[in-house]
Design an enzyme around this catalytic site. Sequence first.
Site, PDB file in Angstrom:
ATOM      1  N   HIS A  31      21.739  -8.256 -28.465  1.00 14.79           N
ATOM      2  CA  HIS A  31      23.198  -8.153 -28.547  1.00 14.79           C
ATOM      3  C   HIS A  31      23.687  -9.292 -29.431  1.00 14.79           C
ATOM      4  O   HIS A  31      22.885 -10.072 -29.943  1.00 14.79           O
ATOM      5  CB  HIS A  31      23.841  -8.182 -27.159  1.00 14.79           C
ATOM      6  CG  HIS A  31      23.675  -9.474 -26.420  1.00 14.79           C
ATOM      7  ND1 HIS A  31      22.459  -9.904 -25.925  1.00 14.79           N
ATOM      8  CD2 HIS A  31      24.574 -10.448 -26.074  1.00 14.79           C
ATOM      9  CE1 HIS A  31      22.605 -11.071 -25.312  1.00 14.79           C
ATOM     10  NE2 HIS A  31      23.882 -11.426 -25.407  1.00 14.79           N
ATOM     11  N   HIS A  33      25.968 -11.976 -28.987  1.00 19.06           N
ATOM     12  CA  HIS A  33      26.433 -13.301 -28.604  1.00 19.06           C
ATOM     13  C   HIS A  33      25.762 -14.337 -29.512  1.00 19.06           C
ATOM     14  O   HIS A  33      24.607 -14.165 -29.919  1.00 19.06           O
ATOM     15  CB  HIS A  33      26.062 -13.599 -27.147  1.00 19.06           C
ATOM     16  CG  HIS A  33      27.122 -13.201 -26.158  1.00 19.06           C
ATOM     17  ND1 HIS A  33      26.828 -12.686 -24.913  1.00 19.06           N
ATOM     18  CD2 HIS A  33      28.485 -13.269 -26.222  1.00 19.06           C
ATOM     19  CE1 HIS A  33      27.944 -12.449 -24.257  1.00 19.06           C
ATOM     20  NE2 HIS A  33      28.965 -12.791 -25.027  1.00 19.06           N
ATOM     21  N   ASP A  35      24.390 -17.162 -29.028  1.00 17.77           N
ATOM     22  CA  ASP A  35      23.130 -17.772 -28.607  1.00 17.77           C
ATOM     23  C   ASP A  35      21.943 -16.828 -28.763  1.00 17.77           C
ATOM     24  O   ASP A  35      20.811 -17.201 -28.435  1.00 17.77           O
ATOM     25  CB  ASP A  35      23.225 -18.278 -27.166  1.00 17.77           C
ATOM     26  CG  ASP A  35      23.601 -17.198 -26.168  1.00 17.77           C
ATOM     27  OD1 ASP A  35      24.422 -16.334 -26.506  1.00 17.77           O
ATOM     28  OD2 ASP A  35      23.085 -17.231 -25.025  1.00 17.77           O
ATOM     29  N   HIS A  36      22.189 -15.641 -29.299  1.00 17.05           N
ATOM     30  CA  HIS A  36      21.108 -14.693 -29.577  1.00 17.05           C
ATOM     31  C   HIS A  36      20.957 -14.382 -31.067  1.00 17.05           C
ATOM     32  O   HIS A  36      19.997 -13.725 -31.453  1.00 17.05           O
ATOM     33  CB  HIS A  36      21.331 -13.396 -28.802  1.00 17.05           C
ATOM     34  CG  HIS A  36      21.187 -13.567 -27.324  1.00 17.05           C
ATOM     35  ND1 HIS A  36      20.091 -13.149 -26.614  1.00 17.05           N
ATOM     36  CD2 HIS A  36      22.011 -14.160 -26.422  1.00 17.05           C
ATOM     37  CE1 HIS A  36      20.241 -13.452 -25.332  1.00 17.05           C
ATOM     38  NE2 HIS A  36      21.396 -14.075 -25.196  1.00 17.05           N
ATOM     39  N   HIS A 136      25.608  -5.804 -19.798  1.00 18.34           N
ATOM     40  CA  HIS A 136      26.065  -7.165 -20.081  1.00 18.34           C
ATOM     41  C   HIS A 136      27.554  -7.122 -20.422  1.00 18.34           C
ATOM     42  O   HIS A 136      28.048  -7.883 -21.247  1.00 18.34           O
ATOM     43  CB  HIS A 136      25.252  -7.739 -21.242  1.00 18.34           C
ATOM     44  CG  HIS A 136      25.348  -9.226 -21.410  1.00 18.34           C
ATOM     45  ND1 HIS A 136      25.312 -10.115 -20.358  1.00 18.34           N
ATOM     46  CD2 HIS A 136      25.464  -9.994 -22.535  1.00 18.34           C
ATOM     47  CE1 HIS A 136      25.402 -11.343 -20.815  1.00 18.34           C
ATOM     48  NE2 HIS A 136      25.509 -11.303 -22.133  1.00 18.34           N
ATOM     49  N   ASP A 159      20.031  -9.869 -21.967  1.00 19.16           N
ATOM     50  CA  ASP A 159      20.971 -10.360 -20.963  1.00 19.16           C
ATOM     51  C   ASP A 159      21.550  -9.180 -20.195  1.00 19.16           C
ATOM     52  O   ASP A 159      22.076  -8.234 -20.798  1.00 19.16           O
ATOM     53  CB  ASP A 159      22.103 -11.146 -21.625  1.00 19.16           C
ATOM     54  CG  ASP A 159      21.690 -12.558 -22.004  1.00 19.16           C
ATOM     55  OD1 ASP A 159      20.530 -12.930 -21.716  1.00 19.16           O
ATOM     56  OD2 ASP A 159      22.517 -13.278 -22.590  1.00 19.16           O
TER      57      ASP A 159
END
Length: 224
Positions: A31, A33, A35-36, A136, A159
Amino acid sequence: FYLVDAGPGSWKNLALWHIPAVRLAAVMLTHYHSDHIGDLGEINLQTWAQGRDHPLRVYGPPGIEQVVDGFAQAYALDEGYRVAHHGAGLMPPANWKMEALAVNVEAAPGTPPCARGSATVLEENGLKVTAFTVDHAPVAPAYGYRFDFKGRSVVISGDTIKCANLVSAAKGADVLIHEAQSANMVKLIQDVAERQGNARVARIVHDIRRYHTTPVWPATEATE
């Protein structure tokens, strides 16, 4: 090798582990976000600089084109500098490119994320990669991935909260790599922020407890 997600620090970790950069076949994003995805541009640049001899395939949920195009634009000037400095023979512009490949899991409108099933991402050299939807929310769609190769399998959750789709995809797998968030510990952070009068951090920390899986059952703190 195949890389799932590319959060900040991903390239540094790959380098420290001496992963052979030139053998990166594809990146699969669960996905979008930050932090990914934060190191996607650096991973593309560094594996190209070390000799990757093909454009980098980047798979992900719908919206992958926007993510890949954004990183490509951000790094375009740098790519030009590298070619001008080292020459196109050493740094072929064609191999710097990223190829955005959207993975669509078909489902009837209104189908809950954990009941939407799966879709084949790729099949090559005996490897089959399958994407499946997880929950998520409000991130949608969000995926996990299953890798099957020569009778062995690895499943990566992405996540998610507890999700029937993930349970189904993980059946029979040799290894399940599952996200987890300690709701109790996150609640402590929230409590400290509230005592310090930091309502903004308290609200953000409160919200993130709602869309991750807790290792504790029953998950009372995660659903307050």
